[in-house]
Design a protein around this motif. Structure first.
Motif, mmCIF file in Angstrom:
data_model
loop_
_atom_site.group_PDB
_atom_site.id
_atom_site.type_symbol
_atom_site.label_atom_id
_atom_site.label_comp_id
_atom_site.label_asym_id
_atom_site.label_seq_id
_atom_site.Cartn_x
_atom_site.Cartn_y
_atom_site.Cartn_z
ATOM 1 N N ARG A 128 0.474 4.557 7.139
ATOM 2 C CA ARG A 128 -0.580 4.205 6.007
ATOM 3 C C ARG A 128 -0.913 5.493 5.470
ATOM 4 O O ARG A 128 -1.321 6.562 6.159
ATOM 5 C CB ARG A 128 -1.568 3.328 6.636
ATOM 6 N N PRO A 129 -1.312 5.700 4.239
ATOM 7 C CA PRO A 129 -1.630 6.821 3.394
ATOM 8 C C PRO A 129 -2.850 7.416 4.070
ATOM 9 O O PRO A 129 -2.859 8.830 4.344
ATOM 10 C CB PRO A 129 -1.972 6.490 2.119
ATOM 11 N N THR A 130 -3.703 6.558 4.595
ATOM 12 C CA THR A 130 -5.033 7.291 5.012
ATOM 13 C C THR A 130 -4.809 8.276 6.185
ATOM 14 O O THR A 130 -5.561 8.954 6.922
ATOM 15 C CB THR A 130 -5.927 6.156 5.469
ATOM 16 N N GLU A 180 2.735 1.472 -3.457
ATOM 17 C CA GLU A 180 1.890 2.113 -4.438
ATOM 18 C C GLU A 180 1.846 3.621 -4.309
ATOM 19 O O GLU A 180 1.676 4.423 -5.149
ATOM 20 C CB GLU A 180 0.428 1.361 -4.268
ATOM 21 N N TRP A 181 1.306 4.255 -2.714
ATOM 22 C CA TRP A 181 1.305 5.557 -2.599
ATOM 23 C C TRP A 181 2.373 6.473 -3.185
ATOM 24 O O TRP A 181 2.442 7.264 -3.751
ATOM 25 C CB TRP A 181 0.996 5.742 -1.095
ATOM 26 N N LEU A 182 3.660 5.835 -2.969
ATOM 27 C CA LEU A 182 5.064 6.487 -3.365
ATOM 28 C C LEU A 182 4.980 6.556 -4.798
ATOM 29 O O LEU A 182 5.265 7.596 -5.431
ATOM 30 C CB LEU A 182 6.140 5.698 -2.628
ATOM 31 N N GLU A 193 2.438 6.921 -6.832
ATOM 32 C CA GLU A 193 1.229 7.826 -7.192
ATOM 33 C C GLU A 193 2.159 9.204 -6.895
ATOM 34 O O GLU A 193 1.718 10.294 -7.609
ATOM 35 C CB GLU A 193 0.067 7.531 -6.341
ATOM 36 N N GLN A 194 2.968 9.331 -5.793
ATOM 37 C CA GLN A 194 3.673 10.717 -5.702
ATOM 38 C C GLN A 194 4.710 10.890 -6.617
ATOM 39 O O GLN A 194 5.321 11.935 -6.464
ATOM 40 C CB GLN A 194 4.292 10.674 -4.172
ATOM 41 N N GLU A 222 0.930 -1.248 0.144
ATOM 42 C CA GLU A 222 -0.040 0.039 0.157
ATOM 43 C C GLU A 222 0.751 1.367 -0.060
ATOM 44 O O GLU A 222 0.734 2.118 -0.675
ATOM 45 C CB GLU A 222 -0.765 0.162 1.333
ATOM 46 N N SER A 223 1.945 1.243 0.736
ATOM 47 C CA SER A 223 3.003 2.341 0.869
ATOM 48 C C SER A 223 3.693 2.629 -0.592
ATOM 49 O O SER A 223 3.821 3.707 -1.016
ATOM 50 C CB SER A 223 3.798 2.236 2.021
ATOM 51 N N ILE A 275 6.765 3.049 8.067
ATOM 52 C CA ILE A 275 5.418 3.371 7.350
ATOM 53 C C ILE A 275 4.228 3.943 8.169
ATOM 54 O O ILE A 275 3.992 3.264 9.155
ATOM 55 C CB ILE A 275 5.047 2.170 6.593
ATOM 56 N N ARG A 294 -1.667 9.743 7.198
ATOM 57 C CA ARG A 294 -0.694 10.631 7.095
ATOM 58 C C ARG A 294 -1.019 12.154 7.447
ATOM 59 O O ARG A 294 -2.334 12.413 7.221
ATOM 60 C CB ARG A 294 -0.024 10.582 5.604
#
Length: 168
Positions: free
Chosen positions: A100-102, A23-25, A27-28, A20-21, A98, A104
């Motif tokens: 989690r994106p939710t 994937e977030w990275l 996207e950034q 999940e992290s 980490i 941050r």
């Protein structure tokens, strides 16, 4: 807030948090941890879970906020990056920090680092971690949380990493 050692039965949850992290990275616009998206994990998170070296981080509502891995024995990665700074028995190498994106942007990162400091206070004399030299936001974050930038090092691909130490 609490740290909880990840059990072998929770290995896939830990891998999902890592993915999940990653994937977030992506996207950034970052390729950090991109190997995870191809099914590789150069830091061996699954093996670390088996050794009891991975911790989930929960908030007061018992929600899984994030995780971190903590090795008391340096990995090959650590040996590569830290070779010019020496090794001692009383250091712990922190990886896969980490949130989690939710979750941050809510100061959980500071709380996770504080929980790690408390966890290892009577076990080691130093926490060590690294980050990409190009990640100025993370460099500033570690410094704001008491970690001292003791220098830089390069990996086998000539990527530069900043090295941080926190004396307990």
């Amino acid at each position: 807030m609490k740290l909880k050692q990840v059990t072998i039965e929770e290995t896939q949850i830990a891998m999902s948090v890592l993915k999940e992290s990653a994937e977030w990275l992506k996207e950034q616009g970052s390729n950090q941890w991109s190997e995870v998206l191809q099914g590789e994990d150069k830091h061996g998170l699954e093996e670390a879970v088996t050794k009891g070296e991975v911790y989930f981080f929960y908030n007061s509502k018992n929600q899984l906020i994030g995780m971190a891995a903590a090795w008391k024995t340096p990995t090959e990665w650590d040996k590569l990056l830290w070779k010019d700074f020496g090794f001692h028995q009383s250091a712990c190498y922190i990886h896969r920090v980490i949130i989690r994106p939710t979750y941050r942007g809510k100061a959980y990162g500071e709380e996770l680092l504080s929980a790690l400091k408390r966890k290892f206070l009577d076990e080691v004399s130093e926490l060590r971690l690294d980050c990409l030299g190009s990640n100025q936001k993370l460099i500033q974050f570690y410094q704001e949380n008491g970690f001292v930038n003791i220098g830089s090092s390069k990996d086998s691909n000539e990527n530069e990493f900043e090295l941080f130490s926190y004396k307990l």
